[in-house]
Write a protein that holds these residues in place. Structure first.
Motif, PDB file in Angstrom:
ATOM      1  N   CYS A 163      24.885  20.206  42.169  1.00  0.00           N
ATOM      2  CA  CYS A 163      24.349  19.648  43.412  1.00  0.00           C
ATOM      3  C   CYS A 163      22.828  19.479  43.361  1.00  0.00           C
ATOM      4  N   GLY A 164      22.220  19.823  42.227  1.00  0.00           N
ATOM      5  CA  GLY A 164      20.780  19.641  42.067  1.00  0.00           C
ATOM      6  C   GLY A 164      19.939  20.722  42.729  1.00  0.00           C
ATOM      7  N   LEU A 165      20.569  21.826  43.106  1.00  0.00           N
ATOM      8  CA  LEU A 165      19.822  22.916  43.745  1.00  0.00           C
ATOM      9  C   LEU A 165      19.178  23.857  42.733  1.00  0.00           C
ATOM     10  N   GLY A 166      19.624  23.778  41.481  1.00  0.00           N
ATOM     11  CA  GLY A 166      19.074  24.665  40.462  1.00  0.00           C
ATOM     12  C   GLY A 166      19.407  26.104  40.790  1.00  0.00           C
ATOM     13  N   GLY A 167      18.403  26.967  40.715  1.00  0.00           N
ATOM     14  CA  GLY A 167      18.596  28.363  41.060  1.00  0.00           C
ATOM     15  C   GLY A 167      18.980  29.214  39.876  1.00  0.00           C
ATOM     16  N   PRO A 168      19.236  30.503  40.149  1.00  0.00           N
ATOM     17  CA  PRO A 168      19.574  31.431  39.062  1.00  0.00           C
ATOM     18  C   PRO A 168      20.829  30.983  38.319  1.00  0.00           C
ATOM     19  N   SER A 169      20.794  31.116  37.007  1.00  0.00           N
ATOM     20  CA  SER A 169      21.964  30.778  36.195  1.00  0.00           C
ATOM     21  C   SER A 169      21.893  31.594  34.916  1.00  0.00           C
ATOM     22  N   GLY A 170      22.857  31.419  34.065  1.00  0.00           N
ATOM     23  CA  GLY A 170      22.879  32.150  32.799  1.00  0.00           C
ATOM     24  C   GLY A 170      23.814  33.341  32.872  1.00  0.00           C
ATOM     25  N   ASP A 171      24.214  33.818  31.698  1.00  0.00           N
ATOM     26  CA  ASP A 171      25.197  34.892  31.603  1.00  0.00           C
ATOM     27  C   ASP A 171      24.750  36.174  32.293  1.00  0.00           C
ATOM     28  N   ALA A 172      23.480  36.536  32.162  1.00  0.00           N
ATOM     29  CA  ALA A 172      23.006  37.788  32.750  1.00  0.00           C
ATOM     30  C   ALA A 172      23.118  37.735  34.273  1.00  0.00           C
ATOM     31  N   THR A 198      16.878  33.143  50.427  1.00  0.00           N
ATOM     32  CA  THR A 198      17.549  32.508  49.288  1.00  0.00           C
ATOM     33  C   THR A 198      16.895  31.179  48.939  1.00  0.00           C
ATOM     34  N   ALA A 199      16.357  30.492  49.923  1.00  0.00           N
ATOM     35  CA  ALA A 199      15.784  29.154  49.703  1.00  0.00           C
ATOM     36  C   ALA A 199      14.704  29.158  48.625  1.00  0.00           C
ATOM     37  N   ARG A 200      13.922  30.204  48.573  1.00  0.00           N
ATOM     38  CA  ARG A 200      12.807  30.221  47.603  1.00  0.00           C
ATOM     39  C   ARG A 200      13.276  30.242  46.157  1.00  0.00           C
ATOM     40  N   HIS A 201      14.549  30.554  45.927  1.00  0.00           N
ATOM     41  CA  HIS A 201      15.076  30.607  44.557  1.00  0.00           C
ATOM     42  C   HIS A 201      15.741  29.290  44.146  1.00  0.00           C
ATOM     43  N   TYR A 202      15.772  28.327  45.052  1.00  0.00           N
ATOM     44  CA  TYR A 202      16.464  27.067  44.799  1.00  0.00           C
ATOM     45  C   TYR A 202      15.547  25.866  45.066  1.00  0.00           C
ATOM     46  N   ASN A 203      15.989  24.691  44.645  1.00  0.00           N
ATOM     47  CA  ASN A 203      15.242  23.455  44.864  1.00  0.00           C
ATOM     48  C   ASN A 203      15.563  22.921  46.255  1.00  0.00           C
ATOM     49  N   CYS A 204      14.905  23.458  47.257  1.00  0.00           N
ATOM     50  CA  CYS A 204      15.227  23.089  48.635  1.00  0.00           C
ATOM     51  C   CYS A 204      14.266  22.042  49.215  1.00  0.00           C
ATOM     52  N   ASN A 205      13.324  21.572  48.412  1.00  0.00           N
ATOM     53  CA  ASN A 205      12.349  20.607  48.958  1.00  0.00           C
ATOM     54  C   ASN A 205      12.931  19.221  49.114  1.00  0.00           C
TER      55      ASN A 205
END
Length: 99
Positions: free
Chosen positions: A40-49, A92-99
């Motif tokens: 959805c283009g929000l990005g945010g935390p990802s990866g196995d850890a 939560t917004a600060r960790h994602y592409n909310c702009n």
């Protein structure tokens, strides 16, 4: 961080089946959430850890059935609905592409 985001997106009623002993369904819920935020283009935390930490946190509280419900709930959300849920909460917004 993913866990707070997931719980902000899922209707509370869907997440209230409490219990322990959740393994792969909880991991699936976390993977579904990360996949959805990325697509959805929000990005945010990802990866196995991040996914492992998310799954561990869910396992402490929710049953397999609750995690399955979370996955379904996340999958059925539109990107706009997901964006509103995540971006409507400053913590939560600060960790994602909310702009």
């Amino acid at each position: 961080m993913i866990i707070k985001s997931i719980l902000g997106v899922i209707p509370l009623a869907a997440a209230l089946a409490l219990g322990a002993g959740c393994s792969s369904p909880c991991s699936d819920a976390c993977e579904t959430f990360v996949g959805k935020t990325q697509s959805c283009g929000l990005g945010g935390p990802s990866g196995d850890a991040e996914i492992d930490a998310c799954a561990e946190t869910l396992q402490e509280t929710y049953t397999d059935d609750a995690c399955d419900t979370m996955s379904s709930s996340i999958e059925s959300q539109s990107c706009e609905s997901l964006r509103q849920s995540i971006c409507g909460d400053p913590s939560t917004a600060r960790h994602y592409n909310c702009n």
